[in-house]
Enzyme design. Structure first.
Site, PDB file in Angstrom:
ATOM      1  N   GLU A  18       0.728  -1.175  -0.101  1.00  0.00           N
ATOM      2  CA  GLU A  18      -0.008   0.010   0.080  1.00  0.00           C
ATOM      3  C   GLU A  18       0.807   1.219   0.166  1.00  0.00           C
ATOM      4  O   GLU A  18       1.950   1.482   0.799  1.00  0.00           O
ATOM      5  CB  GLU A  18      -0.989   0.076   1.050  1.00  0.00           C
ATOM      6  N   THR A  49      -3.821   4.654  -1.992  1.00  0.00           N
ATOM      7  CA  THR A  49      -4.950   5.300  -0.995  1.00  0.00           C
ATOM      8  C   THR A  49      -5.653   6.667  -1.473  1.00  0.00           C
ATOM      9  O   THR A  49      -5.160   7.216  -2.643  1.00  0.00           O
ATOM     10  CB  THR A  49      -4.266   5.746   0.442  1.00  0.00           C
ATOM     11  N   TYR A  50      -6.635   6.839  -1.019  1.00  0.00           N
ATOM     12  CA  TYR A  50      -7.624   7.935  -1.134  1.00  0.00           C
ATOM     13  C   TYR A  50      -7.499   9.038  -0.310  1.00  0.00           C
ATOM     14  O   TYR A  50      -7.873   8.570   0.872  1.00  0.00           O
ATOM     15  CB  TYR A  50      -9.007   7.312  -1.538  1.00  0.00           C
ATOM     16  N   ALA A 128     -19.566   1.458   4.696  1.00  0.00           N
ATOM     17  CA  ALA A 128     -18.912   1.030   3.517  1.00  0.00           C
ATOM     18  C   ALA A 128     -19.727  -0.317   2.852  1.00  0.00           C
ATOM     19  O   ALA A 128     -19.635  -0.398   1.548  1.00  0.00           O
ATOM     20  CB  ALA A 128     -17.605   0.268   3.877  1.00  0.00           C
ATOM     21  N   GLN A 179      -6.608  -3.699   9.152  1.00  0.00           N
ATOM     22  CA  GLN A 179      -5.849  -2.456   9.693  1.00  0.00           C
ATOM     23  C   GLN A 179      -4.755  -2.990  10.165  1.00  0.00           C
ATOM     24  O   GLN A 179      -4.567  -4.179  10.597  1.00  0.00           O
ATOM     25  CB  GLN A 179      -6.753  -1.914  10.689  1.00  0.00           C
TER      26      GLN A 179
HETATM   27  P1  FAD Z   1     -17.572   0.877   7.628  1.00  0.00           P
HETATM   28  O1  FAD Z   1     -17.084  -0.615   7.530  1.00  0.00           O
HETATM   29  O2  FAD Z   1     -18.459   1.534   7.132  1.00  0.00           O
HETATM   30  O3  FAD Z   1     -17.300   1.066   9.189  1.00  0.00           O
HETATM   31  C1  FAD Z   1     -17.388   2.161   9.818  1.00  0.00           C
HETATM   32  C2  FAD Z   1     -17.850   2.091  11.317  1.00  0.00           C
HETATM   33  O4  FAD Z   1     -19.389   1.776  11.312  1.00  0.00           O
HETATM   34  C3  FAD Z   1     -17.503   0.843  12.079  1.00  0.00           C
HETATM   35  O5  FAD Z   1     -17.621   1.345  13.368  1.00  0.00           O
HETATM   36  C4  FAD Z   1     -18.561  -0.097  11.925  1.00  0.00           C
HETATM   37  O6  FAD Z   1     -18.542  -1.174  12.757  1.00  0.00           O
HETATM   38  C5  FAD Z   1     -19.616   0.794  11.697  1.00  0.00           C
HETATM   39  N1  FAD Z   1     -20.773   0.299  10.727  1.00  0.00           N
HETATM   40  C6  FAD Z   1     -20.336  -0.446   9.407  1.00  0.00           C
HETATM   41  N2  FAD Z   1     -21.557  -0.710   8.780  1.00  0.00           N
HETATM   42  C7  FAD Z   1     -22.529  -0.412   9.671  1.00  0.00           C
HETATM   43  C8  FAD Z   1     -24.004  -0.160   9.670  1.00  0.00           C
HETATM   44  N3  FAD Z   1     -24.531  -0.794   8.333  1.00  0.00           N
HETATM   45  N4  FAD Z   1     -24.860   0.227  10.579  1.00  0.00           N
HETATM   46  C9  FAD Z   1     -24.293   0.519  11.641  1.00  0.00           C
HETATM   47  N5  FAD Z   1     -22.777   0.608  12.011  1.00  0.00           N
HETATM   48  C10 FAD Z   1     -22.146   0.266  10.905  1.00  0.00           C
HETATM   49  N6  FAD Z   1      -9.341   5.914   4.867  1.00  0.00           N
HETATM   50  C11 FAD Z   1      -9.138   6.918   3.903  1.00  0.00           C
HETATM   51  O7  FAD Z   1      -9.419   8.086   3.849  1.00  0.00           O
HETATM   52  N7  FAD Z   1      -8.601   6.562   2.701  1.00  0.00           N
HETATM   53  C12 FAD Z   1      -7.839   5.432   2.210  1.00  0.00           C
HETATM   54  O8  FAD Z   1      -7.401   5.276   1.325  1.00  0.00           O
HETATM   55  C13 FAD Z   1      -8.032   4.403   3.380  1.00  0.00           C
HETATM   56  N8  FAD Z   1      -7.612   3.023   3.192  1.00  0.00           N
HETATM   57  C14 FAD Z   1      -7.896   2.192   4.148  1.00  0.00           C
HETATM   58  C15 FAD Z   1      -7.189   0.838   3.864  1.00  0.00           C
HETATM   59  C16 FAD Z   1      -7.363  -0.286   4.821  1.00  0.00           C
HETATM   60  C17 FAD Z   1      -7.071  -1.493   4.478  1.00  0.00           C
HETATM   61  C18 FAD Z   1      -8.097   0.057   5.980  1.00  0.00           C
HETATM   62  C19 FAD Z   1      -8.247  -1.007   6.959  1.00  0.00           C
HETATM   63  C20 FAD Z   1      -8.494   1.496   6.321  1.00  0.00           C
HETATM   64  C21 FAD Z   1      -8.444   2.357   5.290  1.00  0.00           C
HETATM   65  N9  FAD Z   1      -8.923   3.547   5.630  1.00  0.00           N
HETATM   66  C22 FAD Z   1      -8.782   4.810   4.407  1.00  0.00           C
HETATM   67  C23 FAD Z   1      -9.526   4.268   6.770  1.00  0.00           C
HETATM   68  C24 FAD Z   1     -10.881   3.889   6.770  1.00  0.00           C
HETATM   69  O9  FAD Z   1     -11.647   5.138   5.789  1.00  0.00           O
HETATM   70  C25 FAD Z   1     -11.552   4.274   8.264  1.00  0.00           C
HETATM   71  O10 FAD Z   1     -11.310   3.334   9.111  1.00  0.00           O
HETATM   72  C26 FAD Z   1     -12.966   4.740   8.302  1.00  0.00           C
HETATM   73  O11 FAD Z   1     -13.180   5.177   9.716  1.00  0.00           O
HETATM   74  C27 FAD Z   1     -14.030   3.489   8.140  1.00  0.00           C
HETATM   75  O12 FAD Z   1     -14.137   3.006   6.771  1.00  0.00           O
HETATM   76  P2  FAD Z   1     -14.692   1.238   6.798  1.00  0.00           P
HETATM   77  O13 FAD Z   1     -14.809   1.273   5.279  1.00  0.00           O
HETATM   78  O14 FAD Z   1     -14.115   0.347   7.591  1.00  0.00           O
HETATM   79  O15 FAD Z   1     -15.931   1.867   7.165  1.00  0.00           O
END
Ligand code: FAD
Length: 287
Positions: A18, A49-50, A128, A179
């Site tokens: 990454e 990354t974004y 997400a 993570q």
């Molecule tokens: P989600 O999966 O939506 O989760 C976010 C929170 O909401 C969690 O606490 C989850 O338990 C909760 N949740 C999820 N779905 C629901 C639902 N349907 N109802 C209620 N609660 C829910 N950030 C960037 O800005 N740019 C990047 O390029 C980037 N790359 C990353 C790459 C990796 C491999 C990782 C692990 C993280 C990355 N991040 C990046 C960080 C990420 O954007 C943050 O951790 C963000 O806060 C959560 O993203 P997520 O897609 O996990 O969210």
């Protein structure tokens, strides 16, 4: 179409790297040189990354295209829901698909600085799993999603967090990338719990070779990763010596990766911080 899961069913251990888009042309040229060195390790893909608030949209796209065309390496682009509408998402991802890039790391993104809650844009997505559903409906992409061995920083509980991961997998993710973490037992526990609730996609551990103590303190506190006390102490004692800190980081990550490989990890996703040296040393030691 290139798919994430195909990299992990060939019976061999594969690294992926990454990187983040540098903001200057000089930084980009340096990074291309670093990736040239890492190509020797035959990575599954380079993921780009974004930026927070969608700030590096065009930098991410341009870098992804340059790596795939010039270095001829598989690339994945990260995409977040921050500031994005269904139409803007479609436009962005379809443009990359036309260029042959079909791997997306699909994320919600972080709330803006100073805000504790994420707010979906009008006609955008709050989580997400909704983004994954939408991207699947467009067709022609393979999707990775984020998993959190120690729980996401906003998670109500580890159980709820895992249920939410399952939503993303059920919506169509092909692989989970975790993570970064420093204690492998957190990862093994996460794997067990994920298997028990029926997550069957490959789960790829994320490892970050530490470069210096200030930087790792900042990253760990932002993403909620626990930094082992002994490791922290060792780094602090060498606070003024960048080379020693980097060596400590290499030694720690090498042990971590050896243990992950021994325990059946299909690959490791390296948070490279745009540097080839530490990752090269670790992969040399693993071979
Ligand atoms: P989600 O999966 O939506 O989760 C976010 C929170 O909401 C969690 O606490 C989850 O338990 C909760 N949740 C999820 N779905 C629901 C639902 N349907 N109802 C209620 N609660 C829910 N950030 C960037 O800005 N740019 C990047 O390029 C980037 N790359 C990353 C790459 C990796 C491999 C990782 C692990 C993280 C990355 N991040 C990046 C960080 C990420 O954007 C943050 O951790 C963000 O806060 C959560 O993203 P997520 O897609 O996990 O969210």
């Amino acid at each position: 179409m290139t798919r994430f899961d195909e990299f992990y069913n060939k019976g061999r251990f594969v690294p992926s790297f990454e990187i983040f888009p540098p903001k200057t042309q000089e930084g980009i040229e340096t990074l291309i040189g670093e990736l040239g060195q890492l190509k020797a390790y035959d990575p599954a893909y380079i993921s780009v990354t974004y930026g927070a608030m969608g700030s590096t949209q065009s930098l991410t796209r341009d870098l992804v295209l340059r790596i795939s065309k010039e270095l001829k390496m598989n690339t994945a682009f990260h995409f977040t829901c921050v500031g994005a509408t269904r139409d803007s998402i479609k436009e962005y991802v379809e443009e990359l698909k036309k260029e042959g890039v079909t791997l997306i790391v699909a994320l919600r993104g972080d709330p803006p600085l100073g805000h504790s809650k994420f707010k979906a844009s009008k006609d955008g997505f709050a989580y997400a799993n909704e983004l994954v559903t939408y991207l699947k409906s467009l067709g022609g992409f393979s999707l990775a999603v984020a998993g959190y061995p120690e729980g996401h920083v906003e998670a109500v509980s580890l159980e709820m967090d895992l249920e939410n991961l399952k939503r993303k997998v059920d919506a169509g993710a092909d692989v989970v990338i975790t993570q970064l973490f420093f204690n492998n037992n957190d990862f093994y526990d996460f794997l067990d719990r994920a298997t028990k609730i029926g997550i069957k996609t490959p789960i790829i551990p994320g490892v970050m070779p530490i470069l210096n103590v200030n930087q790792v303190e900042k990253i760990a506190s932002m993403c909620g990763a626990k930094l082992p006390q002994m490791l922290h102490q060792q780094l602090t004692q060498n606070k003024t010596d960048m080379v020693s800190m980097r060596e400590i980081g290499i030694e720690y990550a090498t042990e971590q990766c050896e243990d992950l490989k021994k325990n059946g990890a299909l690959g490791i996703h390296f948070y490279t911080l745009n540097k080839a040296y530490s990752v090269s040393k670790i992969l040399d030691a693993l071979q």
